[in-house]
Design an enzyme around this catalytic site. Sequence first.
Site, mmCIF file in Angstrom:
data_model
loop_
_atom_site.group_PDB
_atom_site.id
_atom_site.type_symbol
_atom_site.label_atom_id
_atom_site.label_comp_id
_atom_site.label_asym_id
_atom_site.label_seq_id
_atom_site.Cartn_x
_atom_site.Cartn_y
_atom_site.Cartn_z
ATOM 1 N N ASN A 9 1.192 -1.359 -0.165
ATOM 2 C CA ASN A 9 -0.210 -0.303 0.105
ATOM 3 C C ASN A 9 0.776 1.577 -0.051
ATOM 4 O OD1 ASN A 9 -1.409 1.803 0.901
ATOM 5 N ND2 ASN A 9 -2.114 1.027 2.673
ATOM 6 N N LYS A 11 -0.166 4.269 -0.317
ATOM 7 C CA LYS A 11 -0.932 5.346 0.475
ATOM 8 C C LYS A 11 -0.401 6.466 -0.483
ATOM 9 C CE LYS A 11 0.028 3.178 4.775
ATOM 10 N NZ LYS A 11 -0.012 3.674 6.005
ATOM 11 N N HIS A 94 -9.524 1.335 5.175
ATOM 12 C CA HIS A 94 -8.072 1.724 5.733
ATOM 13 C C HIS A 94 -8.634 2.202 6.703
ATOM 14 C CE1 HIS A 94 -4.579 2.330 6.468
ATOM 15 N NE2 HIS A 94 -4.095 1.455 5.882
ATOM 16 N N GLU A 96 -6.897 4.623 7.749
ATOM 17 C CA GLU A 96 -6.858 6.602 7.285
ATOM 18 C C GLU A 96 -7.897 6.703 6.757
ATOM 19 O OE1 GLU A 96 -2.573 6.223 5.857
ATOM 20 O OE2 GLU A 96 -2.196 5.258 7.462
ATOM 21 N N GLU A 164 -5.434 -5.253 10.994
ATOM 22 C CA GLU A 164 -3.867 -3.712 10.828
ATOM 23 C C GLU A 164 -4.918 -3.268 12.505
ATOM 24 O OE1 GLU A 164 -2.329 -1.920 7.102
ATOM 25 O OE2 GLU A 164 -4.668 -1.465 7.340
ATOM 26 N N GLY A 170 2.189 2.100 10.611
ATOM 27 C CA GLY A 170 3.545 3.429 10.428
ATOM 28 C C GLY A 170 3.393 3.588 11.537
ATOM 29 N N SER A 210 2.903 -1.930 10.206
ATOM 30 C CA SER A 210 4.357 -1.744 10.421
ATOM 31 C C SER A 210 5.185 -2.986 10.640
ATOM 32 C CB SER A 210 5.235 -1.643 12.033
ATOM 33 O OG SER A 210 4.433 -0.199 11.852
HETATM 34 P P1 PGA Z 1 2.766 0.499 7.828
HETATM 35 O O1 PGA Z 1 1.233 0.597 6.972
HETATM 36 O O2 PGA Z 1 3.236 -0.740 7.356
HETATM 37 O O3 PGA Z 1 3.568 1.647 6.723
HETATM 38 O O4 PGA Z 1 2.904 0.290 9.334
HETATM 39 C C1 PGA Z 1 0.598 -0.494 6.810
HETATM 40 C C2 PGA Z 1 -0.839 -0.128 6.585
HETATM 41 O O5 PGA Z 1 -1.209 0.768 5.913
HETATM 42 O O6 PGA Z 1 -1.395 -0.921 6.105
#
Ligand code: PGA
Length: 251
Positions: A9, A11, A94, A96, A164, A170, A210
């Site tokens: 992803n 983003k 997601h 976010e 998640e 993140g 992460s």
């Molecule tokens: P990250 O993001 O690996 O940077 O923690 C994962 C995600 O948001 O799908």
Amino acid sequence: MRVPLIAGNWKMNTTLREAVELTQKMLRDLDKIKNVDKVLCPPFISLAAIGELIKGTSIKLGAQNVYFEEKGAYTGEISPLMLADLCDFVIIGHSERRQYFNETGEIVNRKIIAALKVGLKPILCIGERLEENEAGRTEEIVTNQLNSSLTEISNITGLTIAYEPVWAIGTGRAATGRQANETIGLIRRKISKLYGERVAQDLRILYGGSVTADNATEFMQQPEIDGALVGGASLKADQFVSIVRQTSELK
Ligand code: PGA
């Protein structure tokens, strides 16, 4: 049984040029790795160009979001029909999007229905926040998210779920393999209750939050974890290839 899946992803990162360069960097290595579904999820504007680059390879494409209407006066939105031509997968719900764009369970549900209708494979993201985790409410939260996301969907063929935990996204603070395995097992039991054991055993459930080349093995060794949704580390070609390679070796 279940073919593992690793999705990157990206983003809101990479210009068109950077997206093409990143794809070129990992293309050959990724293509060679067998027994793993490899999915790149760049920003919308790069889908067509990357689609051309990966044509004829084993790599697949996914979008990061979709609107639930097929077409019309929805300025700035992208419809499932537009994506169905370009890619196989789409990330939906997601954290976010839930957090910054007010996506509710009902919106997520409508998006999944719309995506499945045109043959897109949704990657449904669910997961609890830190305070919910600390209050021991993980089961309640993921159960509610599952129930609302899957309302009135009788057939989930094509669906993938990504667990998640919001506190792990993140932050560099990943869940442990054991924690993730436990919650994913719980999600599978909920799916079994809703759709039957056969469907639950066929469903791919990923861990996200992460994941890096350094901790990928810990997750892929777990029996319930069928792959990963990778954010930050998917922007580094060598990291992403390494995660996919470790998955292929362990699953
Ligand atoms: P990250 O993001 O690996 O940077 O923690 C994962 C995600 O948001 O799908």
